[in-house]
Scaffold this motif. Structure first.
Motif, mmCIF file in Angstrom:
data_model
loop_
_atom_site.group_PDB
_atom_site.id
_atom_site.type_symbol
_atom_site.label_atom_id
_atom_site.label_comp_id
_atom_site.label_asym_id
_atom_site.label_seq_id
_atom_site.Cartn_x
_atom_site.Cartn_y
_atom_site.Cartn_z
ATOM 1 N N LYS A 43 1.207 -1.335 12.276
ATOM 2 C CA LYS A 43 0.242 -1.902 11.336
ATOM 3 C C LYS A 43 -0.651 -0.799 10.765
ATOM 4 O O LYS A 43 -0.888 -0.741 9.552
ATOM 5 C CB LYS A 43 -0.606 -2.960 12.036
ATOM 6 C CG LYS A 43 -1.623 -3.633 11.124
ATOM 7 C CD LYS A 43 -2.434 -4.673 11.882
ATOM 8 C CE LYS A 43 -3.486 -5.296 10.963
ATOM 9 N NZ LYS A 43 -4.317 -6.291 11.696
ATOM 10 N N ASN A 44 -1.139 0.073 11.675
ATOM 11 C CA ASN A 44 -1.976 1.185 11.216
ATOM 12 C C ASN A 44 -1.189 2.122 10.304
ATOM 13 O O ASN A 44 -1.711 2.625 9.307
ATOM 14 C CB ASN A 44 -2.518 1.960 12.412
ATOM 15 C CG ASN A 44 -3.504 1.143 13.222
ATOM 16 O OD1 ASN A 44 -4.097 0.189 12.711
ATOM 17 N ND2 ASN A 44 -3.684 1.496 14.481
ATOM 18 N N LYS A 102 1.357 1.263 8.485
ATOM 19 C CA LYS A 102 1.535 0.573 7.207
ATOM 20 C C LYS A 102 0.268 0.660 6.373
ATOM 21 O O LYS A 102 0.322 0.896 5.159
ATOM 22 C CB LYS A 102 1.906 -0.893 7.454
ATOM 23 C CG LYS A 102 2.176 -1.675 6.185
ATOM 24 C CD LYS A 102 2.574 -3.104 6.490
ATOM 25 C CE LYS A 102 2.836 -3.868 5.191
ATOM 26 N NZ LYS A 102 3.211 -5.283 5.466
ATOM 27 N N ASN A 103 -0.889 0.458 7.047
ATOM 28 C CA ASN A 103 -2.160 0.572 6.318
ATOM 29 C C ASN A 103 -2.343 1.975 5.756
ATOM 30 O O ASN A 103 -2.841 2.145 4.637
ATOM 31 C CB ASN A 103 -3.325 0.215 7.238
ATOM 32 C CG ASN A 103 -3.364 -1.263 7.580
ATOM 33 O OD1 ASN A 103 -2.803 -2.087 6.852
ATOM 34 N ND2 ASN A 103 -3.999 -1.612 8.680
ATOM 35 N N GLU A 104 -1.946 2.980 6.576
ATOM 36 C CA GLU A 104 -2.067 4.360 6.119
ATOM 37 C C GLU A 104 -1.132 4.623 4.943
ATOM 38 O O GLU A 104 -1.514 5.271 3.954
ATOM 39 C CB GLU A 104 -1.759 5.317 7.267
ATOM 40 C CG GLU A 104 -1.821 6.799 6.905
ATOM 41 C CD GLU A 104 -3.208 7.252 6.495
ATOM 42 O OE1 GLU A 104 -3.311 8.341 5.885
ATOM 43 O OE2 GLU A 104 -4.195 6.525 6.768
ATOM 44 N N ASN A 142 -0.077 2.352 2.910
ATOM 45 C CA ASN A 142 -0.659 1.633 1.765
ATOM 46 C C ASN A 142 -1.801 2.430 1.150
ATOM 47 O O ASN A 142 -1.964 2.464 -0.070
ATOM 48 C CB ASN A 142 -1.158 0.254 2.196
ATOM 49 C CG ASN A 142 -0.029 -0.713 2.475
ATOM 50 O OD1 ASN A 142 1.086 -0.522 1.978
ATOM 51 N ND2 ASN A 142 -0.292 -1.747 3.243
ATOM 52 N N ARG A 143 -2.601 3.067 2.048
ATOM 53 C CA ARG A 143 -3.713 3.875 1.540
ATOM 54 C C ARG A 143 -3.192 5.067 0.732
ATOM 55 O O ARG A 143 -3.680 5.347 -0.361
ATOM 56 C CB ARG A 143 -4.561 4.375 2.719
ATOM 57 C CG ARG A 143 -5.832 5.099 2.298
ATOM 58 C CD ARG A 143 -6.540 5.686 3.506
ATOM 59 N NE ARG A 143 -5.793 6.776 4.070
ATOM 60 C CZ ARG A 143 -5.834 8.040 3.605
ATOM 61 N NH1 ARG A 143 -6.588 8.333 2.552
ATOM 62 N NH2 ARG A 143 -5.127 8.984 4.186
#
Length: 789
Positions: free
Chosen positions: A399-400, A402-404, A406-407
């Motif tokens: 998840k992290n 993926k968030n990274e 996405n960022r």
């Protein structure tokens, strides 16, 4: 004959009783045990592969070199030999005793218990084992259980025959009364139900995670939990009881198959989770070699039944190999300071501890109790719990990650948007700069020549230039729409002049294609309305352009009417119809999409960017208007646009006769900072008729600043994109006092081909007074300059 057999049996029993020294457990009326291990009263002998009957054993047992059992759960090893054990029970009491004898593991192929009553000489037989159908067991329980009834004042001798097909053979001999047996069964059902329930839930949950996230680690982990559960299920006898109760080939081999697959997924899950391939090629190769050995073992189990004993030994060795590989991988990663999930390490540690306790118990080093007997199960359960926690960490990590991603993707997207803005700004500048020169030069030539043919040619050039300018505007507007930067302006304009200009332009284009063009406009159109004239021209021109483009022969009609409304508003109703190609019904829903034409052949045949109707729909929606299109293939299309505008009231006293416009700046000096010679020429052509006006020129921002040293400047026309020093830097320098305090507030007009909203905002931010986009309209230029000086 029957009488002779009875006499022989009696002789054998008599001979056995008086010729064998055996040990007996004697029940005491005042101390009847609930549970007792009979290992200290039992001897056992290994007769190899010989298939001996009970009569032979009874007569020759002492000659078979029996040995006393050493522990409560002696380990006889991986073997296919026949073993015979002997023990006795004496009941000197007047009580009728009922007990359950538990022996051998549930995976033992054959267990036969022979009971000899010394008083009556009766011999009875009970059978168990997973090598026979479940229904043929004397006592139907998954484990090797025999029910023993002991009459008052009786003396019983027992012979136990055990045989395995190569699996490990153990010989516990635990006697339990009914209450103790029921309590043990109930407790086991509770523990096993919880254990298998947890495994099932974990397997299902992480299987769903695999489908949701697509990460193979979850699949390998889920399958590992499934097969390690099945392995315990088989070792506990449940697999035989519920899956293969009829025995047979698959029942005999199921444990091996399950063990091989469980070990494979254990290794594969650990290898993928620890990212062994990424961190160590050597360990990765060792894992793959081990997988090949497992595959080879699987083939051997299927094709070579004679190697069954060896197969049981090998699967245990390979299990140890994989466990060592996993532990070595963890140690290696810690040594290399690579990230290792602590829950994963703890899970493997619990597995090792559980199996260590289990092995020590098997060798009789640790006492036999429920905990030691099921330590492998406890270790597996704790392993699954901690591995599940490690998988939760993996989910959090994914998840992290993926968030990274996405960022980063957002940053890249912003960078791409900035790059696109820069590109569009450049292309706008590069295209509008020559168009500025062409359009103004043609206007100048057309106004000065008298030859009608030359004037007509000038009109064609002007029409073509405006067509190119329209395409450039569409591209830039598409970018503005994407970034939600497109804005509307409200100015007063004459709709009659507006429609007349559109009609003239469309009429020329229609006649060039040999089309009949008709225009009609009602007489009740207001003289002045308030709205965005530029955007109205753009959207109506796009609709007219489409009608002309997609009509090969026939007509194009343009009709305008109005509907007066309350609150001093009017609805402009514009209807464009043609006899062109038409639009199929299935394409009607997508005609307002960007980069869309009704089919690819139309793109080849008619060309165009495919942005026209997308921009039209956007502009109509922004003005709260309505657009409706009706079309029939090969018969034509009709487009009706309705937009509400405010009516501007004009008092009759305000209407004055038109005066001849005189361009006179009264002696002012204009500094034009422009690097393009063509644009300089355009401004010279525009300003040459201005009275009392001095125009000075500089080729870049730095030259512009130098001009201030020797001249008094009243206003600056500043291009933005120039070499050496661009317009932004020059304007900032002027506002910062670089050319004197007296010039800090001098009017500066940005004259640029860049029409991006970000450019307009930047111009206002650094303190420029106004903004003009190329191509320059001479009337607009004079008006703005006059206002500022």
């Amino acid at each position: 004959m029957k009488k002779n057999t009875t006499l022989i049996n009696a002789f054998i029993i008599f001979f056995f009783i008086f010729s064998n020294a055996y040990s007996q457990y004697i029940f005491q009326a005042d101390a009847l045990p609930e549970e007792i291990s009979l290992h200290s009263y039992t001897s056992i002998t290994d007769v190899g592969e010989r298939e001996l009957d009970i009569k032979y054993i009874m007569m020759h047992y002492d000659a078979l070199d029996p040995k006393a059992l050493k522990t409560a759960i002696d380990d006889l090893g991986f073997t296919q030999n026949n073993f015979w054990a002997n023990f006795g029970l004496q009941n000197p009491t007047d009580l009728d005793l009922h007990y359950y004898l538990e022996t051998a593991l549930p995976i033992t192929n054959l267990a036969e218990l022979y009971t000899i009553d010394q008083v009556s000489g009766k011999v009875s037989k009970a059978v168990s084992g997973d090598g026979i159908p479940f229904s043929k067991r004397t006592y139907d329980n998954r484990r090797t259980i025999f029910k023993i009834d002991i009459q008052p004042n009786s003396n019983l001798i027992f012979f136990l025959h055990l045989k395995s097909d190569g699996e490990v053979l153990k010989i516990p001999l635990t006697l339990r009364n009914a209450d103790n047996f029921i309590r043990k069964i109930s407790f086991e059902q509770l523990v096993f139900g919880f254990f298998y329930g947890i495994l099932a839930i974990v397997a299902v949950i992480y299987f769903f995670f695999f489908f949701a996230l697509g990460n193979k680690t979850f699949l390998y982990y889920s399958l590992y939990v499934v097969f390690v559960g099945l392995l315990q299920f088989a070792l506990d006898g449940f697999f035989y009881e519920f899956v293969t109760p009829y025995a047979g080939w698959f029942s005999d081999h199921a444990l091996l198959f399950i063990a091989i697959i469980a070990v494979f997924f254990s290794g594969k899950y650990s290898e993928v989770f620890l990212k062994v391939k990424k961190h160590s090629k050597t360990i990765y190769i060792l894992f793959n070699v081990s997988y090949m050995l497992l595959l080879l073992l699987f083939v051997c189990v299927v094709l070579f039944p004679s190697l069954l004993l060896l197969s049981y030994l090998l699967i245990n060795i390979l299990t140890l190999v994989f466990l060592v590989l996993i532990v070595y991988s963890i140690i290696y990663l810690y040594y290399k300071r690579k990230p290792v999930d602590s829950f994963f390490s703890a899970g493997i540690l619990f597995l090792i501890v559980g199996f260590t306790v289990f092995i020590l118990h098997n060798f009789g080093i640790l006492p036999s109790n429920f905990l030691t007997q099921n330590s492998s199960k406890l270790g597996t359960g704790m392993e699954v719990v901690f591995l599940s926690l490690s998988m939760s960490n993996l989910i959090r990590s994914l998840k992290n990650e993926k968030n990274e991603l996405n960022r980063i993707a957002l940053i890249r997207s912003e960078e791409m948007n900035d790059l696109k803005t820069y590109f569009l700004s450049n292309i706008s500048h590069e295209l509008r700069t020559p168009l500025n020169a062409i359009i103004n030069l043609i206007d100048s030539v057309a106004s000065e020549v008298e030859d009608e043919k030359i004037r007509k040619n000038c009109e064609v050039i002007k029409y073509s230039s405006h067509g190119l300018l329209s395409s450039v505007n569409d591209i830039l507007d598409f970018s503005k729409i994407e970034k939600k930067e497109l804005k509307l302006e409200k100015v007063d304009f004459s709709p009659m002049n507006f429609f007349q200009g559109l009609k003239n332009s469309a009429e020329i284009r229609a006649k060039d294609k040999g089309l009949e063009f008709q225009f009609s406009m009602t007489n009740d159109i207001p003289e002045i309305v308030k709205g965005d004239e530029t955007r109205l021209v753009q959207l109506v021109n796009n609709v007219l352009s489409n009608a002309i483009k997609f009509t090969s022969e026939g007509f194009v009609n343009f009709n305008v009417s109005v509907l007066l409304k309350d609150d001093n508003k009017v609805s402009l109703i514009m209807n464009v119809s043609d006899s062109g190609a038409g639009i199929p019904k299935e394409k009607m829903e997508s005609i307002f999409d960007s980069f869309s034409q009704n089919n690819i052949d139309n793109k080849r045949k008619f060309g165009g960017l495919g942005l026209g109707l997308f921009i039209v729909k956007t502009l109509v929606d922004m003005q709260d208007g309505i657009i409706k299109i009706e079309s029939v293939v090969d018969k034509g299309t009709s487009c009706k646009i309705t937009i509400d505008l405010d009516v501007v009231e004009i008092k009759k006293s305000e209407i004055v006769p038109a005066e001849i416009v005189v361009y006179d700046l009264g002696g002012k000096t204009i500094l034009v900072v422009e690097d393009n010679a063509m644009n300089q020429m355009v401004i010279k052509m525009i300003t040459k008729k201005w009275l009392n006006t001095t125009v000075l020129y500089a080729n870049n921002g730095q030259e512009g600043l130098d001009v201030f040293k020797t001249n008094k400047i009243d206003i600056v026309l500043m291009d933005l994109q120039m070499p050496v020093m661009d317009g932004y830097e020059a304007a900032i320098a002027i506002r910062g006092g670089a050319v004197g305090v007296e010039n800090v507030n001098i009017p500066i007009i940005a004259v640029t081909a860049d029409v991006m909203e970000s450019t307009k905002a930047r111009v206002a931010e650094i303190g420029m007074n106004n903004y003009l986009s190329k191509p320059i309209k001479k009337e607009d230029l004079y008006t703005i300059v006059k206002q500022l000086v």
